[in-house]
Design a protein around this motif. Sequence first.
Motif, short mmCIF file in Angstrom:
data_model
loop_
_atom_site.label_atom_id
_atom_site.label_comp_id
_atom_site.label_asym_id
_atom_site.label_seq_id
_atom_site.Cartn_x
_atom_site.Cartn_y
_atom_site.Cartn_z
N GLY A 273 -79.49 -37.24 25.19
CA GLY A 273 -79.12 -37.90 23.72
C GLY A 273 -79.81 -37.87 22.60
N LEU A 274 -81.14 -37.00 22.52
CA LEU A 274 -81.96 -37.08 21.64
C LEU A 274 -81.39 -36.32 20.22
N GLY B 132 -88.30 -33.21 16.64
CA GLY B 132 -89.40 -32.70 17.03
C GLY B 132 -90.43 -33.85 17.49
N GLU B 133 -90.31 -34.99 16.91
CA GLU B 133 -91.16 -35.84 17.47
C GLU B 133 -90.90 -36.60 18.84
N LEU B 134 -89.74 -36.64 19.06
CA LEU B 134 -89.01 -37.27 20.48
C LEU B 134 -89.47 -36.26 21.38
N VAL B 135 -89.19 -34.85 21.15
CA VAL B 135 -89.48 -33.87 21.94
C VAL B 135 -91.09 -33.55 22.44
N SER B 136 -91.97 -33.78 21.21
CA SER B 136 -93.39 -34.00 21.74
C SER B 136 -93.52 -35.19 22.51
N GLN C 177 -80.23 -39.91 18.63
CA GLN C 177 -81.21 -40.45 18.29
C GLN C 177 -82.06 -39.69 16.99
N ALA C 178 -82.17 -38.76 17.11
CA ALA C 178 -82.86 -38.09 15.75
C ALA C 178 -81.76 -38.21 14.49
N PHE C 179 -80.72 -38.15 14.74
CA PHE C 179 -79.60 -38.12 13.60
C PHE C 179 -79.59 -39.59 13.03
N THR C 180 -79.97 -40.56 14.04
CA THR C 180 -79.80 -41.70 13.57
C THR C 180 -80.99 -42.44 12.80
N ALA C 181 -82.13 -41.75 13.22
CA ALA C 181 -83.65 -42.10 12.69
C ALA C 181 -83.51 -41.20 11.09
N ALA C 182 -82.82 -40.22 11.14
CA ALA C 182 -82.61 -39.33 9.90
C ALA C 182 -81.82 -40.22 8.95
N MET D 245 -79.08 -24.08 24.53
CA MET D 245 -80.27 -24.71 25.14
C MET D 245 -79.89 -26.32 25.46
N ALA D 246 -79.98 -27.14 24.38
CA ALA D 246 -79.76 -28.70 24.62
C ALA D 246 -78.37 -28.87 25.13
N GLY D 247 -78.29 -29.63 26.41
CA GLY D 247 -76.92 -29.99 27.09
C GLY D 247 -76.64 -28.82 27.94
N THR D 248 -77.38 -27.69 27.92
CA THR D 248 -76.99 -26.58 29.14
C THR D 248 -77.73 -26.33 29.80
N THR D 249 -79.10 -25.82 29.15
CA THR D 249 -80.32 -25.43 29.99
C THR D 249 -81.27 -26.49 29.86
N VAL D 250 -81.21 -27.32 28.65
CA VAL D 250 -82.30 -28.45 28.63
C VAL D 250 -81.65 -29.66 28.57
#
Length: 231
Positions: free
Chosen positions: A23-24, A82-86, A27-32, A14-19
């Motif tokens: 770079g989310l 999930g927040e970034l996706v939403s 971003q999500a890792f940094t936030a975590a 999915m991410a990077g291939t079809t989606v």
Amino acid sequence: MNRMTDMNLVVLDMAGTTVADGGLVEQAFTAAAERLGEDPATMIDYVRATMGESKISVFRHLFGGDETRAQEANLVFETAYGELVSGGLIAPVPGAAEAIADLREEGRAVVLTTGFARITQDAILDALGWRDLVELTLCPADAGGRGRPYPDMLLAALLRTGVVDDVRQVAVAGDTSYDMLSGVRSGAGIVAGVLTGAHDETALKEHGATHVLASVAELPGLIREYEEHGA
């Protein structure tokens, strides 16, 4: 019996291939990391190198096997992503949905896989309106808990769909070294790297890519050529 060159099962990352997620993951890792009081700069190189791997496995490594801390970090990461996706920050890779439609029209089963947890995978599918795009979606938990670079999700796709007689009739596409490794370890006939995500052509080939494509949009043509010529 199908011909050995009939690639009737296609398994796509999915991410990077079809989606396209812009770079989310980082971003999500940094936030975590920041929410947990950690310095993301000390960990980001490992996160980049292991793109495609099950995220809980990444956190287990980063926290030295501390399962409680790893689970906490993974939950915070999945929430942040999930927040970034939403927030509307993802989109289909150009041509991806059309390529999937082409593959299905040709009678092939298409399965989407991810290193994210099911809740995050479902959030992505909902955000894109992709719930009915493919026959099956899989996350690591659906295949015994091990994600990439293990071949488990690919083999689970084969077992659950039952559309091919041999693993060599499976085509795999992904944007990371771990996607390539899992494809090779599963025995897939086509292990295609795409250049729309985390890793470059050199890394993809070093980890077993049989083909490297500009994007997943080129995959239907590659499969048809493979079936005609056997390579």
